[in-house]
Design a protein around this motif. Structure first.
Motif, PDB file in Angstrom:
ATOM      1  N   VAL A 126       0.846  -1.193   0.000  1.00  0.00           N
ATOM      2  CA  VAL A 126       0.000   0.000   0.000  1.00  0.00           C
ATOM      3  C   VAL A 126       0.882   1.244   0.000  1.00  0.00           C
ATOM      4  N   SER A 127       0.609   2.143  -0.909  1.00  0.00           N
ATOM      5  CA  SER A 127       1.392   3.382  -0.985  1.00  0.00           C
ATOM      6  C   SER A 127       1.040   4.314   0.157  1.00  0.00           C
ATOM      7  N   PRO A 128       1.932   5.224   0.509  1.00  0.00           N
ATOM      8  CA  PRO A 128       1.568   6.303   1.425  1.00  0.00           C
ATOM      9  C   PRO A 128       0.547   7.226   0.769  1.00  0.00           C
ATOM     10  N   ARG A 129       0.015   8.123   1.574  1.00  0.00           N
ATOM     11  CA  ARG A 129      -0.906   9.132   1.058  1.00  0.00           C
ATOM     12  C   ARG A 129      -0.174  10.010   0.033  1.00  0.00           C
ATOM     13  N   ASP A 130      -0.925  10.577  -0.897  1.00  0.00           N
ATOM     14  CA  ASP A 130      -0.334  11.414  -1.942  1.00  0.00           C
ATOM     15  C   ASP A 130       0.636  10.607  -2.798  1.00  0.00           C
ATOM     16  N   PRO A 131       0.152   9.523  -3.439  1.00  0.00           N
ATOM     17  CA  PRO A 131       1.057   8.551  -4.061  1.00  0.00           C
ATOM     18  C   PRO A 131       1.896   9.077  -5.218  1.00  0.00           C
ATOM     19  N   TYR A 132       1.380  10.041  -5.978  1.00  0.00           N
ATOM     20  CA  TYR A 132       2.135  10.500  -7.154  1.00  0.00           C
ATOM     21  C   TYR A 132       2.597  11.958  -7.040  1.00  0.00           C
ATOM     22  N   GLY A 133       2.541  12.511  -5.835  1.00  0.00           N
ATOM     23  CA  GLY A 133       3.072  13.853  -5.631  1.00  0.00           C
ATOM     24  C   GLY A 133       1.997  14.908  -5.475  1.00  0.00           C
ATOM     25  N   PRO A 134       2.378  16.073  -4.929  1.00  0.00           N
ATOM     26  CA  PRO A 134       1.411  17.119  -4.583  1.00  0.00           C
ATOM     27  C   PRO A 134       0.706  17.752  -5.771  1.00  0.00           C
ATOM     28  N   ALA A 135       1.305  17.674  -6.953  1.00  0.00           N
ATOM     29  CA  ALA A 135       0.660  18.296  -8.118  1.00  0.00           C
ATOM     30  C   ALA A 135      -0.680  17.645  -8.430  1.00  0.00           C
ATOM     31  N   LEU A 136      -0.779  16.342  -8.144  1.00  0.00           N
ATOM     32  CA  LEU A 136      -2.014  15.609  -8.441  1.00  0.00           C
ATOM     33  C   LEU A 136      -2.899  15.575  -7.199  1.00  0.00           C
ATOM     34  N   GLY A 137      -3.337  16.758  -6.761  1.00  0.00           N
ATOM     35  CA  GLY A 137      -4.207  16.870  -5.597  1.00  0.00           C
ATOM     36  C   GLY A 137      -5.630  16.461  -5.912  1.00  0.00           C
ATOM     37  N   SER A 138      -6.454  16.408  -4.877  1.00  0.00           N
ATOM     38  CA  SER A 138      -7.826  15.931  -5.057  1.00  0.00           C
ATOM     39  C   SER A 138      -8.665  16.877  -5.914  1.00  0.00           C
ATOM     40  N   LYS A 139      -8.252  18.148  -6.013  1.00  0.00           N
ATOM     41  CA  LYS A 139      -8.992  19.121  -6.827  1.00  0.00           C
ATOM     42  C   LYS A 139      -8.254  19.456  -8.130  1.00  0.00           C
ATOM     43  N   PHE A 140      -7.454  18.525  -8.586  1.00  0.00           N
ATOM     44  CA  PHE A 140      -6.659  18.724  -9.805  1.00  0.00           C
ATOM     45  C   PHE A 140      -7.571  19.026 -11.008  1.00  0.00           C
ATOM     46  N   LYS A 141      -7.180  20.042 -11.775  1.00  0.00           N
ATOM     47  CA  LYS A 141      -8.020  20.474 -12.900  1.00  0.00           C
ATOM     48  C   LYS A 141      -7.296  20.463 -14.248  1.00  0.00           C
ATOM     49  N   GLU A 142      -6.000  20.213 -14.243  1.00  0.00           N
ATOM     50  CA  GLU A 142      -5.241  20.314 -15.501  1.00  0.00           C
ATOM     51  C   GLU A 142      -5.247  18.994 -16.276  1.00  0.00           C
ATOM     52  N   PHE A 143      -6.404  18.404 -16.403  1.00  0.00           N
ATOM     53  CA  PHE A 143      -6.511  17.147 -17.134  1.00  0.00           C
ATOM     54  C   PHE A 143      -7.156  17.402 -18.501  1.00  0.00           C
ATOM     55  N   ARG A 144      -7.073  16.381 -19.364  1.00  0.00           N
ATOM     56  CA  ARG A 144      -7.656  16.487 -20.697  1.00  0.00           C
ATOM     57  C   ARG A 144      -8.591  15.303 -20.933  1.00  0.00           C
ATOM     58  N   GLU A 145      -9.633  15.572 -21.690  1.00  0.00           N
ATOM     59  CA  GLU A 145     -10.596  14.521 -22.027  1.00  0.00           C
ATOM     60  C   GLU A 145     -10.019  13.558 -23.065  1.00  0.00           C
ATOM     61  N   SER A 146      -9.127  14.078 -23.935  1.00  0.00           N
ATOM     62  CA  SER A 146      -8.488  13.258 -24.964  1.00  0.00           C
ATOM     63  C   SER A 146      -6.977  13.374 -24.813  1.00  0.00           C
ATOM     64  N   PRO A 147      -6.217  12.319 -25.122  1.00  0.00           N
ATOM     65  CA  PRO A 147      -4.773  12.350 -24.860  1.00  0.00           C
ATOM     66  C   PRO A 147      -3.995  13.182 -25.868  1.00  0.00           C
ATOM     67  N   SER A 148      -2.936  13.799 -25.347  1.00  0.00           N
ATOM     68  CA  SER A 148      -1.929  14.452 -26.185  1.00  0.00           C
ATOM     69  C   SER A 148      -0.636  13.660 -26.058  1.00  0.00           C
ATOM     70  N   VAL A 149       0.373  14.038 -26.845  1.00  0.00           N
ATOM     71  CA  VAL A 149       1.654  13.333 -26.801  1.00  0.00           C
ATOM     72  C   VAL A 149       2.229  13.412 -25.381  1.00  0.00           C
ATOM     73  N   GLY A 150       2.639  12.282 -24.839  1.00  0.00           N
ATOM     74  CA  GLY A 150       3.233  12.251 -23.505  1.00  0.00           C
ATOM     75  C   GLY A 150       2.238  12.109 -22.378  1.00  0.00           C
ATOM     76  N   ASP A 151       0.930  12.009 -22.717  1.00  0.00           N
ATOM     77  CA  ASP A 151      -0.093  11.882 -21.672  1.00  0.00           C
ATOM     78  C   ASP A 151      -0.240  10.444 -21.197  1.00  0.00           C
ATOM     79  N   ILE A 152      -0.705  10.281 -19.977  1.00  0.00           N
ATOM     80  CA  ILE A 152      -1.039   8.974 -19.420  1.00  0.00           C
ATOM     81  C   ILE A 152      -2.419   9.059 -18.778  1.00  0.00           C
ATOM     82  N   ARG A 153      -2.975   7.903 -18.518  1.00  0.00           N
ATOM     83  CA  ARG A 153      -4.317   7.831 -17.943  1.00  0.00           C
ATOM     84  C   ARG A 153      -4.290   8.328 -16.490  1.00  0.00           C
TER      85      ARG A 153
END
Length: 540
Positions: free
Chosen positions: A363-390
């Motif tokens: 089991v990972s600690p809290r905040d598994p992928y770093g502070p940038a990916l917070g619970s209110k993260f908004k910088e996501f995309r509906e469709s992938p661009s180059v270098g994107d991951i799910r």
């Protein structure tokens, strides 16, 4: 309402106010979920337990018939403990001090003391105890005071700031450095390095209290976000012990039993409590509203009785609704946390006897992928661009799968290009309702993928089949039952998985296989089945 609240109010008419029904102290609203008024009937349960312990330790003596005993409520709010103590002493001392006015004066000037937590509560407590907010006022029932406060002290106390925190309670300066117009919540009892000297200042003489009893404030905000709070009830317990009373009894949140970080203040407090052989009784209410109607305290509420002369196991009871489990004599330090339901202890011992590795290692600690990916993260995309991951995240109450630049993940990058299972970091209510789901539904996620801090990561696994095997294990009642023994609030951090053993990830797991593997009895299986809800999962 008679301030004495006993059955023989007709004999005490000169010290009573008639025609108040119901008891006003059952009707007042709580200050907050952190400063909770104690219902009179619950205060009396604690006083009954105190009286029984006193009699057992003193050859059957009646504590309420001893005119030398001194009582302190160091964080009085409504004054209910002091009022009910006074009621009992007034009845118990009748033979030794037959004249009622003399008896009341003795009790209120020599035996019963309090410290208000705010100016308002000090006035309320004096009104409850003296029938007047002024101890020396014309309507006061006691004639031995020459000041307004009597034996219920309050003066505005200031925090001692070191940077942005108070050195005594840890409160955040940005929240509680408020000026003169609002309460500081700098509770006098814990804002001192020498509590004995401080009480001598407050009451004008060196004080040795035989009994300390009450319901302290529970927590304070550390900053202005409203999300960062820290417990303080532990500080009140520690300070009360420093006064070296003969008996100590307090109402506190039950989350000390398993909640908090093991290395933090609450973890240290838990270790001390579980290893303190002077803790003679513990009564636990997993559903806080059964003690404080309309108040939700995550993890429930308990009260304890500590006796300076007690050595050995504690008498433990758990009360849920109309059912009481116990009292049973238990050693509190069998495990690093307290297992509140005694029926679970034998099951846990059977599982731990296999000495298997802990699932918490996956089991990972809290905040598994770093502070940038917070619970209110908004910088996501509906469709992938180059270098994107799910990216797996929540939007409101809905789970969504979107796309994000892989560079946003700054931690645990070894958990990106692997199979894993994402599980909610917060779920359920810590056992307030039975049967409980305990944990939120898992998500099997393939490479490459990440999640926001709404989730923790289970893994890595070498294949989709292994991840699905772990998911099936997570969904069993057996798995979630073992988690529930450590999960006393809604948060499911890495540590709550400590009691869960690892399995082989070569097949789908079922409860029937696990019950058989660990040789659980029919009664033990029935118990698990009754307290844990089923969970249906699908690969996503």
């Amino acid at each position: 309402m008679s301030f004495l609240t006993s059955e023989d109010t007709s004999r005490r008419a000169s010290f009573s106010l008639r025609g108040r029904n119901p008891d006003v102290l059952t009707c007042i609203a709580n200050l907050s979920s952190d400063e909770v008024f104690t219902p009179p009937d619950f205060a009396n349960r604690m006083l009954d337990a105190l009286a029984e312990a006193w009699a057992a330790d003193n050859e059957g003596a009646n504590i309420w018939a001893d005119k030398k005993i001194k009582f302190l409520d160091p964080f009085t709010k409504s004054g209910v403990f002091l009022r009910e103590i006074t009621s009992r002493l007034t009845e118990g001392l009748e033979k030794e001090i037959p004249e009622l006015e003399e008896r009341v004066n003795h009790i209120l000037t020599k035996q019963v003391y309090g410290i208000g937590i705010t100016k308002l509560t000090s006035l309320l407590a004096r009104r409850s105890l003296y029938c007047s907010k002024h101890a020396n006022g014309e309507h006061s029932i006691v004639k031995g005071f020459d000041n307004d406060s009597g034996n219920i002290w309050f003066e505005r106390t200031q925090h001692t700031w070191d940077g942005n925190k108070c050195v005594f309670c840890g409160a955040g300066k940005t929240v509680l450095d408020r000026g003169d117009e609002r309460e500081t919540h700098a509770y006098a009892f814990i804002h001192t390095n020498n509590i004995k000297a401080r009480l001598a200042e407050l009451f004008g003489e060196t004080m040795q209290f035989d009994v300390i009893i009450g319901n302290p404030p529970y927590q304070l905000e550390m900053d202005s976000s409203g999300q960062n709070v820290a417990p303080i009830y532990n500080k009140f317990v520690e300070q009360a012990k420093a006064l070296e009373p003969r008996y100590l009894s307090m109402v506190i949140p039950s989350r000390w039993m398993a909640g908090g970080k093991s290395t933090g203040a609450l973890g240290q407090f838990r270790e001390v409590m579980l290893n303190d052989s002077r803790l003679s009784a513990l009564v636990d209410y997993p559903v806080s509203s059964e003690v404080f109607p309309g108040v939700e305290v995550k993890g429930g509420i308990c009260y304890f009785l500590w006796s300076a002369s007690h050595k050995g196991p504690a008498s433990v009871s758990m009360i849920r609704g109309e059912t009481t489990f116990g009292p049973t004599k238990r050693s509190l330090n069998e495990f690093d946390v307290f297992i509140r339901d005694p029926r679970a202890v034998d099951i846990l011992k059977k599982v731990l006897a296999y000495s298997e590795e802990s699932f918490s290692e996956l089991v990972s600690p809290r905040d598994p992928y770093g502070p940038a990916l917070g619970s209110k993260f908004k910088e996501f995309r509906e469709s992938p661009s180059v270098g994107d991951i799910r990216l797996f995240m929540n939007q409101g109450q809905k789970r969504i799968s979107v796309w994000v630049d892989s560079k946003k993940a700054t931690k645990n990058r070894h958990l990106i290009d692997v199979w894993k299972v994402f599980v909610p970091e917060a779920a359920s209510d810590g056992g307030q309702r039975i049967p409980s789901i305990v944990l939120g539904k898992p998500i099997v996620a393939g490479p490459p993928s990440v999640c926001t801090l709404t989730y923790l990561v289970l893994g890595p696994f070498s294949s989709q089949q292994e991840a699905a095997s772990a998911q099936s294990y997570y969904a069993t009642k057996f798995f979630r039952f073992l988690v529930s023994l450590r999960k006393i609030t809604q948060h499911a951090t890495q540590s709550v998985y400590t009691f869960v053993p690892k399995q082989k990830w070569s097949k789908r797991w079922s409860d029937e296989e696990l019950y058989k593997k660990y040789k659980l009895t029919h009664e033990e299986v029935d118990y698990i089945e009754a307290v844990i809800r089923p969970m249906e999962v699908n690969d996503e």
